[in-house]
Design an enzyme around this catalytic site. Structure first.
Site, PDB file in Angstrom:
ATOM      1  N   GLU A 176      25.199  -7.694  18.738  1.00  0.00           N
ATOM      2  CA  GLU A 176      23.936  -9.308  19.478  1.00  0.00           C
ATOM      3  C   GLU A 176      24.876 -10.391  18.346  1.00  0.00           C
ATOM      4  O   GLU A 176      23.484 -11.517  18.125  1.00  0.00           O
ATOM      5  CB  GLU A 176      22.663  -8.362  18.972  1.00  0.00           C
ATOM      6  CG  GLU A 176      21.767  -7.525  19.756  1.00  0.00           C
ATOM      7  CD  GLU A 176      20.506  -7.216  18.635  1.00  0.00           C
ATOM      8  OE1 GLU A 176      20.121  -6.951  17.979  1.00  0.00           O
ATOM      9  OE2 GLU A 176      19.713  -6.172  20.266  1.00  0.00           O
TER      10      GLU A 176
ATOM     11  N   GLU B 100      28.923  14.177  12.172  1.00  0.00           N
ATOM     12  CA  GLU B 100      28.456  13.752  10.944  1.00  0.00           C
ATOM     13  C   GLU B 100      29.165  14.015   9.832  1.00  0.00           C
ATOM     14  O   GLU B 100      28.710  13.860   8.637  1.00  0.00           O
ATOM     15  CB  GLU B 100      26.828  12.984  11.192  1.00  0.00           C
ATOM     16  CG  GLU B 100      25.897  14.747  10.556  1.00  0.00           C
ATOM     17  CD  GLU B 100      24.781  14.127  10.991  1.00  0.00           C
ATOM     18  OE1 GLU B 100      23.745  14.702   9.562  1.00  0.00           O
ATOM     19  OE2 GLU B 100      24.395  13.934  11.655  1.00  0.00           O
TER      20      GLU B 100
END
Length: 270
Positions: free
Chosen positions: A81, A112
């Protein structure tokens, strides 16, 4: 003292399946109200991390977010953004997620747990001492993040972290750790809830403050935003009209589109 995952402790609410829809919503909202208070307590930590990021970026460095699952997705959201909102180039703020881009939409098993992959992912971007890397991990124990931050410190790269457990292992690998302790989740262990909300709030605070420090905001306006759709063009036109005291919408729009940003359009008339 042994490390305790507050985020994994049992919910304060029992037998959720017996609640009415309104009761579930009301109780989730009641828990969500506690999140900003937890963030407020961490503002001194957030301040130190944000100042370090701003210093590096003012000197030409980049900001990297790293995480797995929800934490990784939130970092990617914040990074993605920045260019349209503040007109900064792609790649100035980068979000990385364990498992790669496919993990944005679909969980990648065991990604992960790889302590080495995070550093390998960073090397694809020619990471250097000019940059800052922030690891995001609600539990504070994600190997992908911890391994990457450890390697960064070994290479003289400034690190930060955002977690939701006190004394989290990830904090030990961060020069500027942030711990927002929101307590047990409404659904036990579901850190996409309060922990995710806390992380989103902190990321908003960091990126917004850094962009202001970089001069990407004037007064309270996004004067460098990309004019990528009609809504943003309309917003930009109104900014130009306000700042230059132009009463004709079409004249202001023509000026805005000619120069490509509110900032450049206004400067052309000053």
């Amino acid at each position: 003292m042994s490390f305790i995952k507050v985020t994994e402790q049992t919910s304060q609410y029992r037998h959720l399946e017996t609640m009415t829809i309104q009761e579930v919503l009301t109780n989730i909202n009641k828990e969500d109200k506690t999140v900003p208070e937890a963030v407020e307590k961490a503002i001194p930590q957030i301040t130190r991390l944000t100042a370090a990021i701003a210093d590096k970026m003012l000197a030409g460095g980049r900001l990297f977010y790293m995480g797995a699952g929800t934490s990784g997705r939130l970092g990617i959201l914040d990074a993605s953004e920045c260019p349209p909102t503040y007109g900064v180039p792609q790649g100035l703020v980068v979000g990385l997620i364990a498992g790669g881009d496919s993990a944005i939409r679909r969980a990648v098993e065991n990604a992960e747990d790889d302590r080495e992959q995070g550093w390998r992912d960073l090397q694809q971007y020619n990471i250097s001492e000019k940059d800052v890397v922030v690891g995001i991990a609600a539990s504070g124990t994600t190997p992908y993040v911890i391994g990457a931050l450890k390697a960064c410190r070994e290479h003289g790269i400034i690190t930060g972290s955002i977690s939701c457990n006190p004394g989290a292992p990830v904090s030990e690998q961060a020069d500027f750790p942030v711990e927002v302790v929101v307590g047990p989740e409404f659904v036990t262990g579901s850190t996409r809830m309060k922990s995710g909300t806390a992380q989103k709030l902190v990321l908003n605070m960091i990126s917004t403050t850094v962009m202001i420090q970089l001069g990407r905001v004037e007064d309270n306006k996004m004067v460098n935003m990309q004019l990528s759709n009609e809504k943003l063009v309309d917003r930009g036109v109104k900014m130009v009209m306000d700042q230059l005291k132009i009463t004709d919408y079409e004249v202001a729009k023509e000026l805005l589109l000619e120069f490509g940003s509110v900032k450049r359009a206004v400067e052309s008339r000053q």
